[in-house]
Scaffold this motif. Structure first.
Motif, PDB file in Angstrom:
ATOM      1  N   TYR A  32     -23.645  16.015  35.801  1.00 57.79           N
ATOM      2  CA  TYR A  32     -24.482  14.947  35.281  1.00 57.79           C
ATOM      3  C   TYR A  32     -25.539  14.548  36.303  1.00 57.79           C
ATOM      4  N   ALA A  33     -26.728  14.285  35.815  1.00 59.07           N
ATOM      5  CA  ALA A  33     -27.723  13.605  36.619  1.00 59.07           C
ATOM      6  C   ALA A  33     -27.422  12.112  36.532  1.00 59.07           C
ATOM      7  N   ILE A  34     -27.394  11.466  37.695  1.00 63.32           N
ATOM      8  CA  ILE A  34     -27.072  10.045  37.756  1.00 63.32           C
ATOM      9  C   ILE A  34     -28.286   9.308  38.307  1.00 63.32           C
ATOM     10  N   GLY A  35     -28.708   8.294  37.596  1.00 63.71           N
ATOM     11  CA  GLY A  35     -29.865   7.541  38.037  1.00 63.71           C
ATOM     12  C   GLY A  35     -29.568   6.071  38.224  1.00 63.71           C
ATOM     13  N   TRP A  36     -30.240   5.477  39.173  1.00 67.95           N
ATOM     14  CA  TRP A  36     -30.280   4.017  39.320  1.00 67.95           C
ATOM     15  C   TRP A  36     -31.668   3.567  38.863  1.00 67.95           C
ATOM     16  N   PHE A  37     -31.680   2.546  38.032  1.00 65.47           N
ATOM     17  CA  PHE A  37     -32.909   1.966  37.513  1.00 65.47           C
ATOM     18  C   PHE A  37     -32.875   0.459  37.747  1.00 65.47           C
ATOM     19  N   ARG A  38     -34.030  -0.155  37.631  1.00 57.63           N
ATOM     20  CA  ARG A  38     -34.059  -1.615  37.731  1.00 57.63           C
ATOM     21  C   ARG A  38     -35.121  -2.167  36.788  1.00 57.63           C
ATOM     22  N   GLN A  39     -34.920  -3.414  36.426  1.00 56.76           N
ATOM     23  CA  GLN A  39     -35.865  -4.075  35.541  1.00 56.76           C
ATOM     24  C   GLN A  39     -36.063  -5.502  36.010  1.00 56.76           C
ATOM     25  N   ALA A  40     -37.275  -5.782  36.426  1.00 48.38           N
ATOM     26  CA  ALA A  40     -37.638  -7.134  36.825  1.00 48.38           C
ATOM     27  C   ALA A  40     -38.050  -7.921  35.580  1.00 48.38           C
ATOM     28  N   PRO A  41     -38.003  -9.247  35.667  1.00 54.48           N
ATOM     29  CA  PRO A  41     -38.413 -10.069  34.526  1.00 54.48           C
ATOM     30  C   PRO A  41     -39.811  -9.706  34.042  1.00 54.48           C
ATOM     31  N   GLU A  42     -39.932  -9.507  32.747  1.00 51.88           N
ATOM     32  CA  GLU A  42     -41.214  -9.223  32.092  1.00 51.88           C
ATOM     33  C   GLU A  42     -41.853  -7.918  32.545  1.00 51.88           C
ATOM     34  N   LYS A  43     -41.050  -7.012  33.075  1.00 51.59           N
ATOM     35  CA  LYS A  43     -41.554  -5.701  33.480  1.00 51.59           C
ATOM     36  C   LYS A  43     -40.720  -4.616  32.834  1.00 51.59           C
ATOM     37  N   GLU A  44     -41.266  -3.412  32.806  1.00 52.52           N
ATOM     38  CA  GLU A  44     -40.528  -2.290  32.260  1.00 52.52           C
ATOM     39  C   GLU A  44     -39.456  -1.819  33.237  1.00 52.52           C
ATOM     40  N   ARG A  45     -38.433  -1.208  32.669  1.00 60.00           N
ATOM     41  CA  ARG A  45     -37.388  -0.632  33.499  1.00 60.00           C
ATOM     42  C   ARG A  45     -37.974   0.566  34.260  1.00 60.00           C
ATOM     43  N   GLU A  46     -37.655   0.648  35.556  1.00 55.75           N
ATOM     44  CA  GLU A  46     -38.203   1.712  36.380  1.00 55.75           C
ATOM     45  C   GLU A  46     -37.106   2.428  37.150  1.00 55.75           C
ATOM     46  N   GLU A  47     -37.377   3.683  37.457  1.00 47.55           N
ATOM     47  CA  GLU A  47     -36.413   4.480  38.198  1.00 47.55           C
ATOM     48  C   GLU A  47     -36.426   4.092  39.660  1.00 47.55           C
ATOM     49  N   VAL A  48     -35.250   4.030  40.249  1.00 53.73           N
ATOM     50  CA  VAL A  48     -35.100   3.719  41.672  1.00 53.73           C
ATOM     51  C   VAL A  48     -34.674   4.962  42.445  1.00 53.73           C
ATOM     52  N   SER A  49     -33.656   5.638  41.933  1.00 54.12           N
ATOM     53  CA  SER A  49     -33.131   6.819  42.606  1.00 54.12           C
ATOM     54  C   SER A  49     -32.486   7.726  41.575  1.00 54.12           C
ATOM     55  N   CYS A  50     -32.512   9.026  41.864  1.00 52.67           N
ATOM     56  CA  CYS A  50     -31.907   9.996  40.960  1.00 52.67           C
ATOM     57  C   CYS A  50     -31.152  11.048  41.759  1.00 52.67           C
ATOM     58  N   PHE A  51     -29.915  11.290  41.353  1.00 49.76           N
ATOM     59  CA  PHE A  51     -29.122  12.401  41.881  1.00 49.76           C
ATOM     60  C   PHE A  51     -29.002  13.374  40.733  1.00 49.76           C
ATOM     61  N   ASN A  52     -29.713  14.516  40.812  1.00 50.25           N
ATOM     62  CA  ASN A  52     -29.729  15.377  39.635  1.00 50.25           C
ATOM     63  C   ASN A  52     -28.505  16.282  39.579  1.00 50.25           C
ATOM     64  N   SER A  53     -28.359  16.979  38.505  1.00 50.67           N
ATOM     65  CA  SER A  53     -27.147  17.787  38.319  1.00 50.67           C
ATOM     66  C   SER A  53     -27.116  18.987  39.250  1.00 50.67           C
ATOM     67  N   GLY A  54     -28.248  19.262  39.955  1.00 54.95           N
ATOM     68  CA  GLY A  54     -28.272  20.313  40.964  1.00 54.95           C
ATOM     69  C   GLY A  54     -27.916  19.814  42.343  1.00 54.95           C
ATOM     70  N   GLY A  55     -27.696  18.497  42.477  1.00 55.21           N
ATOM     71  CA  GLY A  55     -27.275  17.941  43.752  1.00 55.21           C
ATOM     72  C   GLY A  55     -28.391  17.391  44.625  1.00 55.21           C
ATOM     73  N   ARG A  56     -29.581  17.264  44.069  1.00 55.89           N
ATOM     74  CA  ARG A  56     -30.718  16.766  44.847  1.00 55.89           C
ATOM     75  C   ARG A  56     -30.933  15.284  44.567  1.00 55.89           C
ATOM     76  N   THR A  57     -31.190  14.527  45.628  1.00 60.17           N
ATOM     77  CA  THR A  57     -31.428  13.091  45.500  1.00 60.17           C
ATOM     78  C   THR A  57     -32.900  12.789  45.730  1.00 60.17           C
ATOM     79  N   THR A  58     -33.471  11.979  44.885  1.00 63.64           N
ATOM     80  CA  THR A  58     -34.853  11.532  45.050  1.00 63.64           C
ATOM     81  C   THR A  58     -34.901  10.018  44.968  1.00 63.64           C
ATOM     82  N   TYR A  59     -35.953   9.460  45.548  1.00 61.97           N
ATOM     83  CA  TYR A  59     -36.146   8.013  45.566  1.00 61.97           C
ATOM     84  C   TYR A  59     -37.572   7.676  45.141  1.00 61.97           C
ATOM     85  N   ALA A  60     -37.721   6.551  44.490  1.00 62.56           N
ATOM     86  CA  ALA A  60     -39.049   6.050  44.202  1.00 62.56           C
ATOM     87  C   ALA A  60     -39.717   5.639  45.503  1.00 62.56           C
TER      88      ALA A  60
END
Length: 122
Positions: A32-60
């Motif tokens: 599974y790709a696992i992501g952390w997202f966040r949503q501030a008041p009155e803003k769209e949900r945005e990606e914070v970090s992603c660990f993809n199913s290949g084992g690579r981690t990325t950050y905003a």
């Protein structure tokens, strides 16, 4: 039943740290790709970090160098260590999962938790 449960949010002063946890049940983290997202008041949900199913981690770019993704497969849990927090990091933080994916596109994630609130304020 597939379920994700976040915890660890709270009130912290600017410059402080928090560690969020996300416990998975009903499926394992493998493939599974696992992501952390966040949503501030009155803003769209945005990606914070992603660990993809290949084992690579990325950050905003806005958290790079301050946030760290980790996981404990034995506990079926992922974490987000957040350091040097800023007021603009305030929001509800969500974890999400997507089967066999190289990315964590918000509109593609299959499973979501209910979120945990992080407030950064003096």
């Amino acid at each position: 039943q597939l379920q994700l449960v976040e915890s660890g949010g709270g009130l912290v002063q600017p410059g402080g740290s928090l560690t969020l946890s996300c416990v998975f049940s009903g499926f394992t983290l493998n493939n599974y790709a696992i992501g952390w997202f966040r949503q501030a008041p009155e803003k769209e949900r945005e990606e914070v970090s992603c660990f993809n199913s290949g084992g690579r981690t990325t950050y905003a770019s806005y958290v790079e160098g301050r946030f760290t993704f980790s996981r404990d497969t034995a506990k079926n849990t992922v974490y987000l260590q957040m350091n040097n927090l800023k007021p603009e990091d305030t929001g509800v933080y969500y974890c999400a999962a997507l089967y066999l994916s190289s990315t964590c596109r918000r509109d593609m994630m299959d499973y979501w938790g209910e979120g945990t609130l992080v407030t950064v304020s003096s």
